[in-house]
Design an enzyme around this catalytic site. Sequence first.
Site, PDB file in Angstrom:
ATOM      1  N   ASP A 109       2.439  14.708   1.372  1.00 16.69           N
ATOM      2  CA  ASP A 109       1.439  15.710   1.777  1.00 16.69           C
ATOM      3  C   ASP A 109       0.824  15.386   3.144  1.00 16.69           C
ATOM      4  OD1 ASP A 109       0.478  13.531   0.019  1.00 16.69           O
ATOM      5  OD2 ASP A 109      -1.515  14.268   0.556  1.00 16.69           O
ATOM      6  N   ALA A 123      -3.881  -7.930  -3.624  1.00 14.66           N
ATOM      7  CA  ALA A 123      -3.451  -6.565  -3.929  1.00 14.66           C
ATOM      8  C   ALA A 123      -4.659  -5.662  -4.150  1.00 14.66           C
ATOM      9  CB  ALA A 123      -2.584  -6.575  -5.189  1.00 14.66           C
ATOM     10  N   GLY A 124      -4.490  -4.404  -3.794  1.00 12.71           N
ATOM     11  CA  GLY A 124      -5.496  -3.388  -4.117  1.00 12.71           C
ATOM     12  C   GLY A 124      -4.721  -2.148  -4.499  1.00 12.71           C
ATOM     13  N   HIS A 125      -4.665  -1.858  -5.791  1.00 10.67           N
ATOM     14  CA  HIS A 125      -3.863  -0.732  -6.284  1.00 10.67           C
ATOM     15  C   HIS A 125      -4.796   0.379  -6.749  1.00 10.67           C
ATOM     16  CE1 HIS A 125      -0.259  -3.658  -7.132  1.00 10.67           C
ATOM     17  NE2 HIS A 125      -0.616  -3.603  -5.864  1.00 10.67           N
ATOM     18  N   GLY A 171       1.425   3.036  -2.495  1.00  9.92           N
ATOM     19  CA  GLY A 171       0.971   3.937  -3.563  1.00  9.92           C
ATOM     20  C   GLY A 171       1.491   3.475  -4.920  1.00  9.92           C
ATOM     21  N   LYS A 172       1.748   2.157  -5.010  1.00 10.96           N
ATOM     22  CA  LYS A 172       2.300   1.604  -6.262  1.00 10.96           C
ATOM     23  C   LYS A 172       1.367   1.880  -7.437  1.00 10.96           C
ATOM     24  CE  LYS A 172       2.447  -2.483  -4.320  1.00 10.96           C
ATOM     25  NZ  LYS A 172       2.117  -2.110  -2.943  1.00 10.96           N
ATOM     26  N   GLN A 202       2.068  -6.127  -3.132  1.00 11.97           N
ATOM     27  CA  GLN A 202       2.501  -6.201  -1.724  1.00 11.97           C
ATOM     28  C   GLN A 202       3.788  -5.366  -1.548  1.00 11.97           C
ATOM     29  OE1 GLN A 202       1.565  -9.631  -3.194  1.00 11.97           O
ATOM     30  NE2 GLN A 202      -0.378  -8.660  -2.764  1.00 11.97           N
ATOM     31  N   ARG A 213      -9.935  -2.816   5.869  1.00 11.09           N
ATOM     32  CA  ARG A 213      -9.473  -2.812   7.266  1.00 11.09           C
ATOM     33  C   ARG A 213      -8.635  -1.559   7.539  1.00 11.09           C
ATOM     34  NH1 ARG A 213      -6.235  -8.310   7.600  1.00 11.09           N
ATOM     35  NH2 ARG A 213      -5.813  -7.741   5.444  1.00 11.09           N
ATOM     36  N   LYS A 248      -0.788   4.255  -8.001  1.00  9.81           N
ATOM     37  CA  LYS A 248      -0.738   5.649  -8.444  1.00  9.81           C
ATOM     38  C   LYS A 248       0.533   5.916  -9.247  1.00  9.81           C
ATOM     39  CE  LYS A 248       0.451  10.080  -7.858  1.00  9.81           C
ATOM     40  NZ  LYS A 248       0.205  11.354  -7.219  1.00  9.81           N
ATOM     41  N   ASP A 262       0.808  -1.226   0.000  1.00 10.98           N
ATOM     42  CA  ASP A 262       0.000   0.000   0.000  1.00 10.98           C
ATOM     43  C   ASP A 262       0.838   1.271   0.000  1.00 10.98           C
ATOM     44  OD1 ASP A 262      -2.187  -1.703   0.108  1.00 10.98           O
ATOM     45  OD2 ASP A 262      -2.275  -1.639   2.291  1.00 10.98           O
ATOM     46  N   ARG A 287       2.481 -29.176  -6.355  1.00 12.84           N
ATOM     47  CA  ARG A 287       2.303 -29.713  -7.712  1.00 12.84           C
ATOM     48  C   ARG A 287       0.923 -30.323  -7.948  1.00 12.84           C
ATOM     49  NH1 ARG A 287       7.706 -32.611  -6.577  1.00 12.84           N
ATOM     50  NH2 ARG A 287       6.644 -32.415  -4.587  1.00 12.84           N
TER      51      ARG A 287
END
Length: 423
Positions: free
Chosen positions: A332, A39-41, A15-16, A223, A302, A18, A13, A142
């Site tokens: 910022d 992931a949540g980008h 800021g990848k 991640q 979360r 962005k 998280d 496998r």
Amino acid sequence: MTCEIMVGLQWGDEGKGKVIDCLSEKADYIARFQGGNNAGHTVICGGTKTILHLIPSGILQNHTHCMLGNGVVIDPSVLTEEIRKLEKSGIEVTSRLLISPLAHLILPWHREIDSFIEEQKSNAIGTTKRGIGCAYADKKARVGIRMGDIFDRQRLKKLLEESLWHAGFFLKNNDKKRYEVDEVLAWIEKNTASYRHRIQNIIPILHRIASDKKKLLLCEGAQGTLLDIDFGTYPYVTSSNTTAGAAGIGLGLAPQHFRKVTGIAKAYTTRVGEGIFPTEDTTEDGKRLAEKGQEYGATTGRPRRCGWLDLVSLRFAAQINGVTSLVITKLDVLKGFEKIRICTGYYLNDQVCTEYPVQTSLLEKVKPSYIEMDGWEEDISSIQSFEELPMAARRYLRFIEENLQVPISMVSVGPGRHQIITL
Ligand code: GDP
Ligand code: IMO
Ligand code: MG
């Protein structure tokens, strides 16, 4: 081809999404090489917020082509839904996306087992419950199913029987619902229908662009370094290698193609889920960072734990990734703090160490050693050049740069596409 690896240097998280969206303006291809829909980008463009879980963050630039490499684990229903939503909002995805036939599938029982373990375990990891760990475990055992397996129904059925037999030990012991192979087969077929023609060997394409000097490929990590299965705060990590070395393996590109590694770090630190976090601040300051930074997980919603910048782990992250340039995001958010703390060493056994101890047993014992720097009061969210930043902000950035011995190439000063300073 120029091939640039983009990795998170903290616990995800950073800021990848962005940053990758911004850099994609000049890129031709963007490829995810590991992780899944844990992931949540986030990309904010023209006032619209898009959270990408699987599709590379470069998809919002109209000219790009995107890939999901063999190192990614794909939940077919999540991919279908993500494509559907993006296309509904007017973004063409299917014709611009290629999926490696070697990428493994996340199956319904992977999600169920992940959730079950998380709910039962006394020292739960705090996973995203998306079945990531179980899918990677099946890959290593496998007994996984790969995207390329979906084209031969009889063979897929046989593979599913084997995979379910394997999962059955766990499911049966825990009295979970039994899965029918035909049901799962139908589920896979339904959830791959819209993109099955985009499952193609990406290696010849990557190697074709490799010889074209003008092309830029961005390899998008998910991640962050401290969640890496080997180098992270084990066992509170994810189940893939999240560091730069995974880009070659996760796409099928040899090491000589990689010269640039961009490491992305927040100007402070956050973590979602359980595990060690030396610079966590549970006082008013930590709450203030969470509030000002809107620190809620993009995948699970979360609240993220917050704390100060940790230069000990950042130096380690820069080393193991071979970071050639740094991007500092969310500068910022630090506005208005009279003093900003930075961890420059760890107290361990009555001594200050500046080298990251790597072992969890040692990391559990460390206490941060901080220095304090002056903060600033000015709003920096519309600043476009380094020189315009307040003196204290510039000092803060220069301090990071000198400490890591890596140049900062960009500073993000807001979530929007244009809120970025190039150095
Ligand atoms: P990722 O997983 O690394 O792509 O990061 P996430 O998208 O999960 O979380 C980063 C959050 O910070 C998102 O809500 C972004 O919109 C936001 N963000 C990114 N860069 C900046 C920035 O420079 N300033 C502020 N205030 N927010 C940012
Ligand atoms: P992006 O790409 C932050 C964390 C989870 C948990 C641990 C294991 O958006 O930065 P998993 O579901 O992977 O088995 O969970 O890893 N985690 C992340 N934290 N950002 C992420 O991705 C994450 N992906 C997994 O919270 O602690
Ligand atoms: Mg995220």
